[in-house]
Design an enzyme around this catalytic site. Structure first.
Site, PDB file in Angstrom:
ATOM      1  N   GLU A 220       0.832  -1.208   0.000  1.00  0.00           N
ATOM      2  CA  GLU A 220       0.000   0.000   0.000  1.00  0.00           C
ATOM      3  C   GLU A 220       0.867   1.258   0.000  1.00  0.00           C
ATOM      4  OE1 GLU A 220      -3.084   0.011  -0.520  1.00  0.00           O
ATOM      5  OE2 GLU A 220      -3.933  -1.886   0.197  1.00  0.00           O
ATOM      6  N   ARG A 224       0.713   3.766  -3.227  1.00  0.00           N
ATOM      7  CA  ARG A 224       0.082   5.065  -2.969  1.00  0.00           C
ATOM      8  C   ARG A 224       1.117   6.176  -2.749  1.00  0.00           C
ATOM      9  NH1 ARG A 224      -5.713   3.909  -0.021  1.00  0.00           N
ATOM     10  NH2 ARG A 224      -5.715   1.671  -0.265  1.00  0.00           N
ATOM     11  N   ASP A 353      -5.129 -10.068  -7.924  1.00  0.00           N
ATOM     12  CA  ASP A 353      -5.355  -9.201  -9.092  1.00  0.00           C
ATOM     13  C   ASP A 353      -4.106  -8.650  -9.782  1.00  0.00           C
ATOM     14  OD1 ASP A 353      -4.918  -7.665  -6.801  1.00  0.00           O
ATOM     15  OD2 ASP A 353      -6.701  -6.412  -7.009  1.00  0.00           O
ATOM     16  N   GLU A 490     -11.994   0.420 -10.423  1.00  0.00           N
ATOM     17  CA  GLU A 490     -11.594  -0.516 -11.496  1.00  0.00           C
ATOM     18  C   GLU A 490     -12.407  -0.393 -12.786  1.00  0.00           C
ATOM     19  OE1 GLU A 490     -11.956  -1.372  -8.289  1.00  0.00           O
ATOM     20  OE2 GLU A 490      -9.830  -1.630  -7.797  1.00  0.00           O
TER      21      GLU A 490
HETATM   22  C1  DMJ Z   1      -6.351   0.471  -5.052  1.00  0.00           C
HETATM   23  O1  DMJ Z   1      -5.657   0.798  -3.917  1.00  0.00           O
HETATM   24  C2  DMJ Z   1      -5.473  -0.173  -6.064  1.00  0.00           C
HETATM   25  O2  DMJ Z   1      -6.085  -0.101  -7.311  1.00  0.00           O
HETATM   26  C3  DMJ Z   1      -5.163  -1.608  -5.726  1.00  0.00           C
HETATM   27  O3  DMJ Z   1      -4.327  -2.230  -6.659  1.00  0.00           O
HETATM   28  C4  DMJ Z   1      -6.433  -2.384  -5.614  1.00  0.00           C
HETATM   29  N1  DMJ Z   1      -7.362  -1.763  -4.740  1.00  0.00           N
HETATM   30  C5  DMJ Z   1      -7.539  -0.350  -4.679  1.00  0.00           C
HETATM   31  C6  DMJ Z   1      -8.755   0.190  -5.369  1.00  0.00           C
HETATM   32  O4  DMJ Z   1      -9.851  -0.598  -5.370  1.00  0.00           O
END
Ligand code: DMJ
Length: 588
Positions: A220, A224, A353, A490
Site C-alpha cells: 500500500e 500510494r 489481481d 476498477e
Molecule cells: C487500489 O488501492 C489499487 O487499485 C489496488 O491495486 C487495488 N485496490 C484499490 C482500489 O480498489
C-alpha cells in the site's frame, strides 16, 4: 389623480417619412413620463427577469445540445440492458442508448483522424513541467467539480491525515502519512488545480514525515506513496518529490533485505526498520509482493541507485521460476520459504489481481525487453480463459470465477476488483498481445457494466455471484454482505483504457452513468462516502469514509475518460501503476 394606472392617449403620428423616428421617440418619451415610479420599477424588474431567463435558457439548451450530440454519436444499441431496466434508472440518471463496439477500431490502430494538439505537451521550459489542458465540456467539468468538492471536505476536516470521514467530518489514520494528499498530487496536476497543488506541495515540504514508530504495509505504501511522489516528480520536475520518494524507498527496503528469500515481508516499521509478516499469517499476498516493481524500478532509474530495481525484480524473477497452475498463481506466498501456499485460492480479485497486471506493465515499462514477463502474462491469460472464464446461462454474461483453496473447484464469484482486467487486456492488445484478448476484454467490461446497471443505485456491489444452473433467475446476484461500494476505481479505469484505445464514446456514456450514481448516492456535505448497500436507494447505509484511491484513481480515470482528447495522458508514454500513478515508459 390616480397614479397607479396608465391612461394611454393615442395621438396621430406620421407613419412614414422624415418625422417617423422622431414621432415614435416623442411618443415613447411622453408614455414613459406619464408612468409612476412604481410602474417604472416594475418594468425594469420585468426586463431584468426576461434577460436572465433568456440567458439561462441559452445555457440550458447548450447542455441539451451537448447531450444530444453524445447520444447521437452512439451507433448501434448494445442491448444487454432490457428496456425495463433502462426505464428503471433512478431519477436524475440519464438513459442513454449504448452503441456497439466498433471492431474495426479496437485493435489498437486508430483509423480515425487524430484529434489535433494532444493535451500532454512537454513544454519548452522544463521547470514548469508537463502541461494538461483545462477541463472542457460539461461532463469533464462535472467530474472536476466532484473532485473539488471531495478535496474541500478533505482539506477542511482531515488535512494532513490519511482519509476524510465526510459525514462525521472527522479523519481516519492508517499509516499517518497524509495518504490522501500524496495520492492526489498527480490528479491535482492533471486537473490544473494549481493553487491546491501548491498547498499540497507545501504540506509535503514542511509536514510530511516518515518518523512515526508505525508499521506500514509495503504494497500500500509503495503504490500510494512511492507511486504518488514519483508521478508528481515526473509531471513537475520538482526534486522535492524525488527526495521524498527516495526516503520512502529506503524505509521500505528492509522488507526485502531482511527476508531470507526473494519474497519480501508484507510490513515494516518505519523507524525501527523491523520487517515482518502480517500478524494474522506467516504469508505475504502474492499480488502485494508482485505489485512493487514499477515503482522500485522507476525510483532506481531516477536516483541512479540500482538496488531498488534489483530487489524488486528479483521477486518477479523468482515467481517466474515457481510452478503454477496453467500460469495462474495461488494468492499466498511465504517469505521464509519463497514458496506459494499451495492450499490457497486462485483468483483475480483481492490478493491475486495485480500480479497479472504488473507482468504486462513491467514488460511495457522496460520497452518490451524482458521476455519472461510477456511469456508469463500470455500463459496467465490463457489459464484465465481455460480455467476461470465462464458465461452465465441466462444472460450470457462472461465472468471470471475463482478456484477454491486446495481442490481448485470452480466458484462462480467475481469481485469488483476484477473489473481492472478489461483495461489491462486492452492495454496488452494495444502493445501487441493477441487480438483475442480484446474480445474477452469487451465481454468482461459488459459484465462489469451490468454489475452497476443491475442495481437501482447504478452502483456496483463489492462482489457478485453467478448462477451455474439454467432456469435460475437472476443469474447474477448479490449477497447482502457484499452489497457495499467503496468508491472503487476498477470499472472507470477499464473504461478509460478502452476509450483511449478504441475511441468509442459509449465508454464515456457508461462512465457518465456511473458518475451520476456516485453523485446521487454517495455525495455528502463533506465529500463522497463509501456506502454499505447498493441494493436499496432508500437505505444506502453510508459508511463515512473516503479512501484515498477515490482521489488517486476513480476521479482521475473518470476525468480522463470525459476528455475529448482521449490521448490526454498517453499510454504510449506512460504506464500507470496499480494506484493510477503514471510513470514513464523506458526503452529497456
Ligand atoms: C487500489 O488501492 C489499487 O487499485 C489496488 O491495486 C487495488 N485496490 C484499490 C482500489 O480498489
Amino acid at each position: 389623480m390616480i397614479k397607479d394606472h396608465v391612461s394611454l392617449n393615442f395621438e396621430t403620428v406620421p407613419l412614414s417619412g422624415v418625422g417617423q423616428n422622431y414621432s415614435y421617440k416623442s411618443w415613447g418619451r411622453r408614455f414613459w413620463r406619464k408612468l409612476s415610479k412604481l410602474q417604472k420599477l416594475i418594468i425594469y424588474l420585468c426586463a431584468a427577469v426576461t434577460c436572465i431567463s433568456i440567458y439561462l435558457w441559452l445555457i440550458g439548451s447548450g447542455n441539451k445540445f451537448d447531450e444530444l450530440t453524445d447520444v447521437n454519436a452512439v451507433k448501434l444499441p448494445q442491448l444487454t440492458l432490457s428496456p425495463q431496466q433502462e426505464l428503471d434508472l433512478p431519477d436524475g440518471v440519464e438513459a442513454v442508448k449504448l452503441n456497439e463496439i466498433d471492431n474495426n477500431d479496437v485493435d489498437g490502430v486508430d483509423r480515425k483522424e487524430q484529434i489535433a494538439a494532444p493535451a500532454l505537451i512537454p513544454v519548452s521550459n522544463p521547470s514548469s513541467g508537463v502541461q494538461f489542458s483545462p477541463a472542457f465540456g460539461h461532463r469533464q467539468n462535472a467530474v472536476l467539480n466532484a473532485f473539488k468538492h471531495a478535496w474541500s471536505g478533505y482539506r477542511k476536516y482531515a488535512w494532513g491525515h490519511d482519509h476524510v470521514k465526510p459525514i462525521s467530518k472527522r479523519y481516519q489514520d492508517w499509516f499517518n502519512l497524509g495518504l490522501t494528499i500524496v495520492d492526489s498530487l498527480d490528479t491535482l496536476w492533471i486537473m490544473n488545480m494549481k493553487k491546491e497543488f501548491d498547498e499540497a506541495r507545501e504540506w509535503v515540504s514542511t509536514k510530511f514525515s516518515l518518523d512515526h514508530y508505525k508499521d506500514v504495509n509495503l504494497f500500500e505504501t509503495t503504490i500510494r506513496v512511492l507511486g504518488g511522489f514519483l508521478s508528481a516528480y515526473h509531471f513537475t520536475g520538482d526534486s522535492l518529490f524525488l527526495d521524498k520518494a527516495l526516503d520512502v524507498g529506503e524505509r521500505l527496503l528492509p522488507c526485502f533485505t531482511k527476508s531470507p528469500s526473494p519474497i519480501p515481508y508484507s510490513d515494516v516499521n518505519l523507524v525501527s526498520h523491523m520487517a515482518h509478516s502480517p500478524k494474522w499469517s506467516p504469508d505475504s499476498s502474492t499480488a502485494e509482493v508482485s505489485t512493487l516493481q514499477l515503482e522500485f524500478r522507476d525510483l532506481s532509474r531516477c536516483v541512479g541507485r540500482p538496488d531498488f530495481e534489483k530487489v524488486a525484480s528479483r521477486v518477479s524473477e523468482h515467481i517466474h521460476t515457481l510452478e503454477k497452475y496453467h500460469g495462474l498463481v495461488p494468492i499466498y506466498i511465504n517469505p521464509n520459504t519463497g514458496k506459494f501456499h499451495k492450499r490457497s485460492e486462485i483468483k483475480l480479485g483481492a490478493r491475486g489481481d495485480s500480479y497479472y497486471e504488473y507482468l504486462l506493465k513491467q514488460w511495457i515499462q522496460t520497452g518490451k525487453s524482458i521476455d519472461y514477463l510477456k511469456d508469463d502474462y500470455i500463459q496467465a491469460i490463457d489459464g484465465i480463459i481455460t480455467k476461470l472464464v465462464r458465461t452465465s446461462p441466462q444472460r450470457n454474461l462472461t465472468y471470471i470465477g475463482e478456484l477454491r483453496a486446495g481442490s481448485y473447484d470452480f466458484h462462480p464469484k467475481m469481485d469488483h476488483l476484477v473489473c481492472y482486467l478489461p483495461g489491462t487486456l486492452a492495454l496488452g492488445v494495444h502493445h501487441g498481445m493477441p487480438s483475442s484478448h480484446m474480445r474477452l476484454a469487451e465481454k468482461l467490461l459488459d459484465t462489469c457494466f451490468n454489475m452497476y446497471a443491475d442495481q437501482p443505485t447504478f452502483l456496483s456491489p463489492e462482489i457478485v455471484y453467478f448462477s451455474t444452473k439454467v432456469n435460475v433467475n437472476p443469474d447474477m446476484y448479490v449477497n447482502i454482505n457484499d452489497a457495499h461500494n467503496l468508491l472503487r476505481p476498477e470499472f472507470a479505469e477499464s473504461l478509460w483504457y478502452m476509450y483511449q484505445i478504441s475511441g468509442n464514446v459509449t465508454y464515456q456514456d457508461w462512465g457518465w452513468l456511473v458518475f451520476q450514481g456516485f453523485e446521487r448516492y454517495t455525495k455528502v456535505a463533506g465529500g463522497y462516502t463509501s456506502i454499505g448497500n447498493v441494493l436499496d436507494p432508500d437505505d444506502t447505509r453510508p459508511q463515512d469514509m473516503t479512501e484515498s484511491f477515490f482521489f488517486a484513481e476513480t476521479l482521475k480515470y473518470l476525468y480522463l475518460l470525459m476528455s475529448d482528447d482521449r490521448h490526454a495522458l498517453s499510454i504510449d508514454k506512460y504506464v500507470l501503476n496499480s494506484e493510477g500513478h503514471p510513470l514513464p515508459v523506458y526503452n529497456r
